[in-house]
Scaffold this motif. Structure first.
Motif, PDB file in Angstrom:
ATOM      1  N   LEU A 448       0.813  -1.208   0.000  1.00  0.00           N
ATOM      2  CA  LEU A 448       0.000   0.000   0.000  1.00  0.00           C
ATOM      3  C   LEU A 448       0.856   1.272   0.000  1.00  0.00           C
ATOM      4  CD1 LEU A 448      -3.103   0.841   0.374  1.00  0.00           C
ATOM      5  CD2 LEU A 448      -2.457   1.262   2.743  1.00  0.00           C
ATOM      6  N   LEU A 449       1.872   1.292   0.865  1.00  0.00           N
ATOM      7  CA  LEU A 449       2.665   2.509   1.068  1.00  0.00           C
ATOM      8  C   LEU A 449       3.711   2.727  -0.026  1.00  0.00           C
ATOM      9  CD1 LEU A 449       3.277   2.138   4.926  1.00  0.00           C
ATOM     10  CD2 LEU A 449       1.638   3.667   3.818  1.00  0.00           C
ATOM     11  N   ASN A 450       4.205   1.643  -0.625  1.00  0.00           N
ATOM     12  CA  ASN A 450       5.312   1.746  -1.569  1.00  0.00           C
ATOM     13  C   ASN A 450       4.912   1.289  -2.973  1.00  0.00           C
ATOM     14  OD1 ASN A 450       6.449   0.617   1.301  1.00  0.00           O
ATOM     15  ND2 ASN A 450       7.678   2.328   0.526  1.00  0.00           N
ATOM     16  N   ARG A 451       3.649   1.524  -3.323  1.00  0.00           N
ATOM     17  CA  ARG A 451       3.121   1.035  -4.597  1.00  0.00           C
ATOM     18  C   ARG A 451       3.964   1.509  -5.781  1.00  0.00           C
ATOM     19  NH1 ARG A 451      -2.788   2.818  -5.129  1.00  0.00           N
ATOM     20  NH2 ARG A 451      -2.694   2.060  -3.006  1.00  0.00           N
ATOM     21  N   ARG A 452       4.267   2.820  -5.792  1.00  0.00           N
ATOM     22  CA  ARG A 452       4.985   3.386  -6.953  1.00  0.00           C
ATOM     23  C   ARG A 452       6.409   2.859  -7.045  1.00  0.00           C
ATOM     24  NH1 ARG A 452       2.837   9.211  -6.021  1.00  0.00           N
ATOM     25  NH2 ARG A 452       0.709   8.946  -6.735  1.00  0.00           N
ATOM     26  N   GLU A 453       7.124   2.841  -5.903  1.00  0.00           N
ATOM     27  CA  GLU A 453       8.500   2.337  -5.912  1.00  0.00           C
ATOM     28  C   GLU A 453       8.563   0.894  -6.383  1.00  0.00           C
ATOM     29  OE1 GLU A 453       8.288   4.121  -1.856  1.00  0.00           O
ATOM     30  OE2 GLU A 453      10.403   3.486  -1.870  1.00  0.00           O
ATOM     31  N   LEU A 454       7.585   0.102  -5.904  1.00  0.00           N
ATOM     32  CA  LEU A 454       7.579  -1.320  -6.281  1.00  0.00           C
ATOM     33  C   LEU A 454       7.324  -1.479  -7.776  1.00  0.00           C
ATOM     34  CD1 LEU A 454       5.668  -2.813  -3.234  1.00  0.00           C
ATOM     35  CD2 LEU A 454       7.983  -3.407  -3.924  1.00  0.00           C
ATOM     36  N   ALA A 455       6.422  -0.642  -8.329  1.00  0.00           N
ATOM     37  CA  ALA A 455       6.093  -0.733  -9.761  1.00  0.00           C
ATOM     38  C   ALA A 455       7.294  -0.368 -10.622  1.00  0.00           C
ATOM     39  CB  ALA A 455       4.909   0.190 -10.078  1.00  0.00           C
ATOM     40  N   ALA A 456       8.130   0.563 -10.107  1.00  0.00           N
ATOM     41  CA  ALA A 456       9.272   1.034 -10.887  1.00  0.00           C
ATOM     42  C   ALA A 456      10.540   0.192 -10.671  1.00  0.00           C
ATOM     43  CB  ALA A 456       9.561   2.494 -10.535  1.00  0.00           C
ATOM     44  N   ALA A 457      10.502  -0.703  -9.684  1.00  0.00           N
ATOM     45  CA  ALA A 457      11.727  -1.420  -9.310  1.00  0.00           C
ATOM     46  C   ALA A 457      12.135  -2.463 -10.345  1.00  0.00           C
ATOM     47  CB  ALA A 457      11.524  -2.086  -7.958  1.00  0.00           C
ATOM     48  N   ASP A 458      13.465  -2.674 -10.471  1.00  0.00           N
ATOM     49  CA  ASP A 458      13.976  -3.718 -11.371  1.00  0.00           C
ATOM     50  C   ASP A 458      13.671  -5.102 -10.789  1.00  0.00           C
ATOM     51  OD1 ASP A 458      14.987  -1.807 -13.021  1.00  0.00           O
ATOM     52  OD2 ASP A 458      16.953  -1.749 -12.001  1.00  0.00           O
ATOM     53  N   ASP A 459      13.845  -5.195  -9.453  1.00  0.00           N
ATOM     54  CA  ASP A 459      13.601  -6.474  -8.774  1.00  0.00           C
ATOM     55  C   ASP A 459      12.587  -6.242  -7.646  1.00  0.00           C
ATOM     56  OD1 ASP A 459      13.642  -8.865  -7.485  1.00  0.00           O
ATOM     57  OD2 ASP A 459      15.838  -9.012  -7.316  1.00  0.00           O
ATOM     58  N   PRO A 460      11.283  -6.175  -8.020  1.00  0.00           N
ATOM     59  CA  PRO A 460      10.270  -5.800  -7.024  1.00  0.00           C
ATOM     60  C   PRO A 460      10.214  -6.756  -5.818  1.00  0.00           C
ATOM     61  CG  PRO A 460       9.226  -6.497  -9.096  1.00  0.00           C
ATOM     62  CD  PRO A 460      10.701  -6.426  -9.349  1.00  0.00           C
ATOM     63  N   GLU A 461      10.480  -8.034  -6.032  1.00  0.00           N
ATOM     64  CA  GLU A 461      10.401  -8.997  -4.916  1.00  0.00           C
ATOM     65  C   GLU A 461      11.455  -8.703  -3.865  1.00  0.00           C
ATOM     66  OE1 GLU A 461       8.167 -11.080  -3.664  1.00  0.00           O
ATOM     67  OE2 GLU A 461       7.052 -10.142  -5.310  1.00  0.00           O
ATOM     68  N   LEU A 463      12.980  -5.781  -3.389  1.00  0.00           N
ATOM     69  CA  LEU A 463      12.628  -4.507  -2.743  1.00  0.00           C
ATOM     70  C   LEU A 463      11.514  -4.715  -1.712  1.00  0.00           C
ATOM     71  CD1 LEU A 463      12.999  -1.428  -2.581  1.00  0.00           C
ATOM     72  CD2 LEU A 463      11.258  -1.207  -4.377  1.00  0.00           C
ATOM     73  N   ARG A 464      10.558  -5.561  -2.080  1.00  0.00           N
ATOM     74  CA  ARG A 464       9.424  -5.836  -1.186  1.00  0.00           C
ATOM     75  C   ARG A 464       9.930  -6.437   0.140  1.00  0.00           C
ATOM     76  NH1 ARG A 464       4.148  -6.568  -2.843  1.00  0.00           N
ATOM     77  NH2 ARG A 464       4.808  -6.950  -4.969  1.00  0.00           N
ATOM     78  N   THR A 465      10.841  -7.398   0.029  1.00  0.00           N
ATOM     79  CA  THR A 465      11.391  -8.050   1.225  1.00  0.00           C
ATOM     80  C   THR A 465      12.147  -7.040   2.090  1.00  0.00           C
ATOM     81  OG1 THR A 465      11.666  -9.991  -0.169  1.00  0.00           O
ATOM     82  CG2 THR A 465      12.740 -10.055   1.980  1.00  0.00           C
ATOM     83  N   GLU A 466      12.931  -6.172   1.415  1.00  0.00           N
ATOM     84  CA  GLU A 466      13.702  -5.161   2.154  1.00  0.00           C
ATOM     85  C   GLU A 466      12.778  -4.175   2.869  1.00  0.00           C
ATOM     86  OE1 GLU A 466      17.450  -5.058  -0.981  1.00  0.00           O
ATOM     87  OE2 GLU A 466      16.309  -3.213  -0.624  1.00  0.00           O
ATOM     88  N   LEU A 467      11.770  -3.710   2.140  1.00  0.00           N
ATOM     89  CA  LEU A 467      10.835  -2.738   2.714  1.00  0.00           C
ATOM     90  C   LEU A 467      10.056  -3.343   3.876  1.00  0.00           C
ATOM     91  CD1 LEU A 467       9.499  -1.100  -0.575  1.00  0.00           C
ATOM     92  CD2 LEU A 467      10.827   0.070   1.184  1.00  0.00           C
ATOM     93  N   ALA A 468       9.698  -4.632   3.723  1.00  0.00           N
ATOM     94  CA  ALA A 468       8.940  -5.310   4.783  1.00  0.00           C
ATOM     95  C   ALA A 468       9.794  -5.412   6.043  1.00  0.00           C
ATOM     96  CB  ALA A 468       8.498  -6.697   4.320  1.00  0.00           C
ATOM     97  N   ALA A 469      11.091  -5.696   5.867  1.00  0.00           N
ATOM     98  CA  ALA A 469      11.997  -5.802   7.014  1.00  0.00           C
ATOM     99  C   ALA A 469      12.106  -4.447   7.719  1.00  0.00           C
ATOM    100  CB  ALA A 469      13.364  -6.295   6.564  1.00  0.00           C
ATOM    101  N   THR A 470      12.219  -3.386   6.928  1.00  0.00           N
ATOM    102  CA  THR A 470      12.306  -2.031   7.489  1.00  0.00           C
ATOM    103  C   THR A 470      11.024  -1.687   8.244  1.00  0.00           C
ATOM    104  OG1 THR A 470      13.617  -1.458   5.563  1.00  0.00           O
ATOM    105  CG2 THR A 470      12.836   0.380   6.915  1.00  0.00           C
ATOM    106  N   TYR A 471       9.902  -2.014   7.631  1.00  0.00           N
ATOM    107  CA  TYR A 471       8.589  -1.735   8.253  1.00  0.00           C
ATOM    108  C   TYR A 471       8.480  -2.471   9.585  1.00  0.00           C
ATOM    109  CZ  TYR A 471       3.456  -1.816   8.783  1.00  0.00           C
ATOM    110  OH  TYR A 471       2.177  -1.708   9.249  1.00  0.00           O
ATOM    111  N   ARG A 472       8.900  -3.742   9.554  1.00  0.00           N
ATOM    112  CA  ARG A 472       8.815  -4.569  10.757  1.00  0.00           C
ATOM    113  C   ARG A 472       9.627  -3.912  11.883  1.00  0.00           C
ATOM    114  NH1 ARG A 472       9.505  -9.562   8.308  1.00  0.00           N
ATOM    115  NH2 ARG A 472       7.308 -10.080   8.275  1.00  0.00           N
ATOM    116  N   GLU A 473      10.780  -3.402  11.540  1.00  0.00           N
ATOM    117  CA  GLU A 473      11.679  -2.811  12.542  1.00  0.00           C
ATOM    118  C   GLU A 473      11.202  -1.414  12.986  1.00  0.00           C
ATOM    119  OE1 GLU A 473      14.504  -2.478  15.240  1.00  0.00           O
ATOM    120  OE2 GLU A 473      13.961  -4.302  14.160  1.00  0.00           O
ATOM    121  N   GLU A 474      10.705  -0.635  12.027  1.00  0.00           N
ATOM    122  CA  GLU A 474      10.421   0.762  12.341  1.00  0.00           C
ATOM    123  C   GLU A 474       8.974   1.032  12.757  1.00  0.00           C
ATOM    124  OE1 GLU A 474      11.761   3.141   9.097  1.00  0.00           O
ATOM    125  OE2 GLU A 474      13.885   2.735   9.519  1.00  0.00           O
TER     126      GLU A 474
END
Lengths: 513, 75
Positions: A448-461, A463-474
């Protein structure tokens, strides 16, 4: 029986004596003989109505109220009886009232006299503050009594409702119970059914067939499977009548005799030591993997008797009575091993009803949380999940007994709030150190929060894992909730029992003061 | 013939049983993905797997049958 025979013998030998006292004795003996002779088990039943009452109570403590009362006489002149065996006795030394339908009299059908006898016992229990056990085995209102039967049944219901705010009421279903005999249990707190023997329905197979054309057996319409698995009308299924009485005694052992009455506190028993040792390893490393919440309860509660209610209905929520520090408690928990531990319409109704009951009788509520959320979608919205979920919120807010909540793994969104959160009035709340609390889980939040970044990413999976880890921590880590004062503390799993015991002692200290 | 059914709406994430497999009551025959959880679908009774009724990544509703089991062929 021997006493009766001896009295009979005396009467026979004194038959020529015209002493009025002896005559009275003879009449009483005849009445009593007729009263006991007419009650016989019928059909699948093992015990008579009177034997059922005796089985429920401590040995030799049952006293029947108005045993000679009768609704009429048989062609041979003997009294039919009132159709109910009602009276009082002791359960583990505490007074309890039992009302047992007598299926040997007109299939237990409730006529005007029987209804009046039942109401008299209900009033006695309400006035004294004693729990009532209803042993239901009745075809419903007695047709020849017409409007008098209906009026009597309505009076029983009204007292059922009045009693809700005064005393615990337990219903056993030991035969086919139709109409009024099915509605009265629905107005009581807990209903126990004997498999293959007890049924509950508004109308039996013949009337169903005539009314709608549906061809169904009594067991199909209202057997214990229907009501303890699908409908949730009944709360426990047992195999035999004896087991039904055992379960009733066990259930009563957790409950005070009346609202505001003394809790049944016993000596504290430690938790199972093996289970305590296993506590830190119970929650699987991968957050999507299920586990059995009972293993957590084993490591926290006293290692003694427990009674789970509604085990087969809406199993994603566990509701059970147990003890902590010797004190009876109501336990509510998400069960990840069943449907992921979600909340849905049925689970909400089950949970709300249990919490409301605990609040009514001052039982502490211990809530163990691992909830992925309310189940979304067309089916659940159509079932009215908003209304049913709101019942959970209301039940927690209205409950004034001690409320202790621990987040074991995850608590997301509205379901976080619903599961006994601090915002709904939990007195003390904790989160296990590895847990997550957030508006939504990391996967959903990142999408939901990173829709645009994920759509533009070369390796969305990736990026998704990295963002999820950050979200979990923060965002989701429990320390944020603790730093904000929204959970009282972050704890290790093995500390849970000690924390809960101390909190419970503090919250109940006023009782003995 | 008995069926192992979904007890929650979700996506068929894994099918662990294959036609001909012997399964015991409670064995996992498939795994659903729902609410970000891996929710096992278990055999309601023992027998041999006689049919797979769904495909991977198919959305199933609560009560839908996933795997067919022949109880008479129980070992």
């Amino acid at each position: 029986m021997t006493q009766l025979d001896a009295t009979q013998h005396q009467v026979d030998t004194a038959a020529d004596d015209l002493d009025p006292a002896d005559h009275q004795r003879q009449v009483l003996t005849q009445h009593r003989a007729a009263r006991f002779a007419r009650i016989e088990p019928k059909g699948k039943r093992v015990h008579t109505a009177r034997e059922r009452a005796e089985l429920l109570f401590d040995e030799d403590t049952f006293v029947e109220m108005t045993p000679l009362r009768t609704a009429g006489t048989r062609p041979d002149g003997t009294p039919t009886g009132s159709g109910v065996v009602a009276g009082w006795g002791l359960v583990d030394g505490r007074p309890v009232v039992a009302i047992c339908h007598d299926a040997a009299v007109a299939s237990g059908a409730i006529g005007a006299v029987m209804a009046d006898a039942i109401q008299a016992a209900q009033r006695f229990a309400i006035d004294r503050g004693y729990p009532i056990v209803y042993v239901n085995d009745s075809g419903g209102a007695r047709v020849p009594d017409g409007i008098f039967a209906l009026h009597g049944c309505g009076g029983i219901f009204a007292l059922n409702v009045l009693a809700q705010q005064k005393i615990p009421q337990i219903s056993l279903i030991l035969g086919p119970c139709a109409g009024a005999a099915a509605y009265s249990p629905a107005l009581t707190d807990w209903t126990i059914m004997v498999k293959g023997q007890g049924q509950m329905f508004l109308t039996g197979p013949d009337i169903v067939k005539a009314a709608t054309g549906e061809d169904a057996s009594a067991e199909d319409i209202g057997g214990s499977q229907v009501h303890t698995v699908t409908s949730g009308v009944a709360h426990l299924e047992v195999e035999t009548e004896d087991e039904a009485f055992e379960s009733t005694r066990l259930l009563l052992s957790f409950l005070p005799s009346r609202k505001g009455g003394r809790q049944t506190v016993q000596g504290a028993v430690p938790a199972n030591p093996g289970a305590v040792e296993r506590l830190p390893q119970i929650v699987p490393e991968k957050s999507s993997v299920v586990f059995d919440m009972n293993a957590v309860l084993d490591g926290v509660l006293d290692n003694g008797a427990r009674l789970e209610l509604m085990p087969e209905h809406a199993p994603s929520i566990l509701t059970l009575f147990g003890r902590l520090d010797g004190r009876p408690v109501g336990v509510v928990a998400n069960q990840p091993a069943a449907r992921g531990g979600i909340l849905d319409s049925k689970a909400s109704v089950k949970l709300a009803r249990f919490v409301e009951f605990c609040g009514r009788f001052d039982l502490p509520v211990l809530t163990f949380v691992d909830v992925p959320g309310f189940l979304p979608g067309t089916v659940e919205e159509g079932r009215g999940v908003i209304t049913h979920g709101a019942k959970v919120l209301k039940a927690y807010v209205e409950t004034t007994s001690p409320k202790l909540t621990v987040v074991v793994r995850k608590a997301f969104g509205g379901a976080y709030i619903a599961m006994g959160s601090a915002s709904l009035g939990a007195h003390v709340t904790w989160a296990w150190s590895g847990s997550e609390i957030a508006v939504m889980g990391p996967g959903g939040a990142v999408a939901l929060l990173n829709r645009r970044e994920l759509a533009a990413a070369d390796d969305p999976e990736r990026l998704r894992t990295e963002l999820a880890a950050t979200y979990r921590e923060e965002v989701a880590r429990p320390y944020l909730a603790a730093e904000a004062g929204i959970v009282d503390d972050v704890i290790h799993p093995e500390e849970t029992r000690d924390r809960m015991v101390r909190a419970l002692r503090m919250l109940t200290a006023g009782e003995s003061a | 013939m008995i069926e192992a059914c979904a007890d929650i709406v979700g996506n068929v994430w894994k099918i662990t049983a294959r036609v001909g497999d012997q399964v015991a009551k409670g064995d996992t025959v498939a795994v659903l993905e729902s609410m970000k959880m891996e929710i096992p679908v278990v055999a309601p009774a023992g027998g041999h797997v006689s049919g797979i009724l769904v495909e991977l990544n198919q959305i199933v509703q609560e009560g839908d049958a996933l795997v067919e089991i022949d109880p008479t062929a129980s070992a």
